[in-house]
Design a protein around this motif. Structure first.
Motif, PDB file in Angstrom:
ATOM      1  N   LEU A 198      -8.398   4.086   9.329  1.00 53.14           N
ATOM      2  CA  LEU A 198      -7.009   4.528   8.880  1.00 53.14           C
ATOM      3  C   LEU A 198      -6.268   4.614   9.952  1.00 53.14           C
ATOM      4  CD1 LEU A 198      -4.998   5.776   6.775  1.00 53.14           C
ATOM      5  CD2 LEU A 198      -6.015   7.930   7.456  1.00 53.14           C
ATOM      6  N   ILE A 207       0.778  -1.148   0.098  1.00 57.13           N
ATOM      7  CA  ILE A 207      -0.230  -0.026   0.033  1.00 57.13           C
ATOM      8  C   ILE A 207       0.837   1.270   0.077  1.00 57.13           C
ATOM      9  CG2 ILE A 207      -1.663   1.333   1.364  1.00 57.13           C
ATOM     10  CD1 ILE A 207      -2.860  -1.328   2.506  1.00 57.13           C
ATOM     11  N   ILE A 254       0.484  -1.149   8.295  1.00 57.87           N
ATOM     12  CA  ILE A 254       0.978  -0.983   7.325  1.00 57.87           C
ATOM     13  C   ILE A 254       2.547  -0.309   7.390  1.00 57.87           C
ATOM     14  CG2 ILE A 254       1.194   0.675   5.100  1.00 57.87           C
ATOM     15  CD1 ILE A 254      -1.983   0.956   5.503  1.00 57.87           C
ATOM     16  N   LEU A 255       2.813   0.487   8.381  1.00 60.31           N
ATOM     17  CA  LEU A 255       3.909   1.019   8.612  1.00 60.31           C
ATOM     18  C   LEU A 255       5.104  -0.181   9.024  1.00 60.31           C
ATOM     19  CD1 LEU A 255       3.076   4.552  10.140  1.00 60.31           C
ATOM     20  CD2 LEU A 255       4.427   3.966   8.048  1.00 60.31           C
ATOM     21  N   ALA A 290      -0.266   4.476  -0.557  1.00 57.66           N
ATOM     22  CA  ALA A 290      -1.034   5.596  -0.347  1.00 57.66           C
ATOM     23  C   ALA A 290      -2.705   5.404   0.283  1.00 57.66           C
ATOM     24  CB  ALA A 290      -0.960   7.101  -0.989  1.00 57.66           C
ATOM     25  N   LEU A 291      -3.103   6.005   1.276  1.00 63.94           N
ATOM     26  CA  LEU A 291      -4.625   5.887   1.573  1.00 63.94           C
ATOM     27  C   LEU A 291      -5.004   7.359   1.252  1.00 63.94           C
ATOM     28  CD1 LEU A 291      -4.830   3.777   4.555  1.00 63.94           C
ATOM     29  CD2 LEU A 291      -6.229   3.556   2.584  1.00 63.94           C
ATOM     30  N   GLN A 329      -3.201   1.766   9.841  1.00 58.97           N
ATOM     31  CA  GLN A 329      -1.838   2.701   9.478  1.00 58.97           C
ATOM     32  C   GLN A 329      -0.672   2.162  10.337  1.00 58.97           C
ATOM     33  OE1 GLN A 329      -2.072   7.005  10.405  1.00 58.97           O
ATOM     34  NE2 GLN A 329      -0.924   7.452   8.544  1.00 58.97           N
TER      35      GLN A 329
END
Lengths: 164, 163
Positions: free
Chosen positions: A141, A51, A148-149, A53-54, A145
């Protein structure tokens, strides 16, 4: 040899159209976007490591839905008031019909501002229709988040590891 | 907008297989001149970097990936699943709602029963929802419709034989 079954947790937010419903699910290393039709379910996977960007963009859908609901209220209540004797029975009927539409306006307003959410990877940008309210999108998000990080820092470390 | 480090990652070209130099070196099952870099977790074949398909934490060869996709044993590759509970309930209820087409239940009710029986042991949704109550409801509706039709046919038959 079959895969080990993946356990998914549902994330907030549901989207719906005339024949399909959508929902985002959280897997161990990816997000699963499920579109349910009467005949079956379609799946799209977004791996945390991919991923890029959101994107959450404000829309004016809430305002337009409210305008449409007010117009519908006027169309349905107007004739009752215009073509009746305005006695208690017709006023009650107008109140019930108008109240129904106003209740929908109130509900739409209380659900908060609307938005469009997109997930971007290197090869695709997909609209996540289940995240149509700003509050819900922000909560989702905030939840994904860190994952994802973490996944992307792991993959960075893996690529940077020296070969023995 | 939240941007993540992956945006700076270059996709780059795919892995290039290394050429086998020595005779004693293990080579790829599919490319005999390429050095083996992994073993297929399913069939055990040696694979070069080109043939190695990393999938859900495993290393697979292209043939096992293809077989897994066809037999639907690799859920990671699934993009669609037929929902037999939804289909069965739709087939059993929709003709009842569409009033002038109610006579179609003569055909749709047995189809709904077939869908329930056929889909009973099929894998449920990928998200884990089994929806057995929906299946049971569809079966009850369909059996009731069949019973209704049998009653109608029996009544007509009785009327004809009496007449």
């Amino acid at each position: 040899m079959a895969d080990t079954p993946v356990i998914y947790k549902p994330l907030r937010g549901r989207g719906s159209s005339v024949i399909a419903r959508t929902r985002l699910w959280e897997g161990p290393d990816h997000l699963l976007f499920v579109t349910s039709w009467p005949t079956g379910e379609g799946y799209r996977r977004f791996f945390f490591r991919d991923i890029q960007a959101l994107v959450i963009r404000n829309t004016s859908r809430r305002m337009w839905v409210n305008i449409i609901l007010f117009v519908l209220a006027a169309i349905t209540v107007g004739p009752i008031l215009a073509f009746s004797d305005r006695g208690s029975a017709s006023l009650t009927a107008a109140g019930i019909v108008g109240g129904f539409w106003l209740l929908l306006v109130l509900l739409n307003s209380l659900l908060g501002p609307t938005c469009e959410t997109h997930i971007q990877t290197a090869i695709q940008t997909e609209r996540i229709s289940s995240l149509g309210r700003l509050r819900t999108a922000q909560k989702v998000l905030a939840r994904i988040q860190p994952r994802i990080l973490a996944a992307q820092s792991e993959s960075e470390t893996a690529t940077l590891q020296p070969i023995a | 907008m939240s941007v993540f480090p992956a945006i700076h990652r270059d996709i780059g070209p795919g892995a290039a297989a290394e050429k086998a130099v020595l005779d004693s070196e293990a080579t790829c099952f599919f490319h005999s001149d390429k050095k083996a870099a992994a073993v297929c977790d399913d069939c055990g074949r040696f694979l070069c970097a080109l043939c190695d398909v990393p999938l859900a934490g495993r290393h697979l060869c292209p043939r096992c990936v293809e077989a897994g996709r066809e037999k639907k044993t690799l859920t990671t590759l699934e993009t669609y699943r037929t929902s037999y509970p939804s289909l069965a309930i739709m087939v059993s209820i929709v003709p009842l709602i569409l009033y002038p087409l109610t006579f179609l239940t003569f055909i749709t009710a047995p189809i709904a029963i077939f869908l329930v029986i056929y889909g009973w042991r099929k894998p449920p949704s990928l998200t884990g929802r089994k929806r057995r109550p929906t299946m049971i409801a569809a079966l009850v509706f369909a059996v009731a419709q069949c019973a209704g039709w049998i009653a109608v046919v029996f009544t007509i038959y009785k009327g004809v034989t009496r007449g």
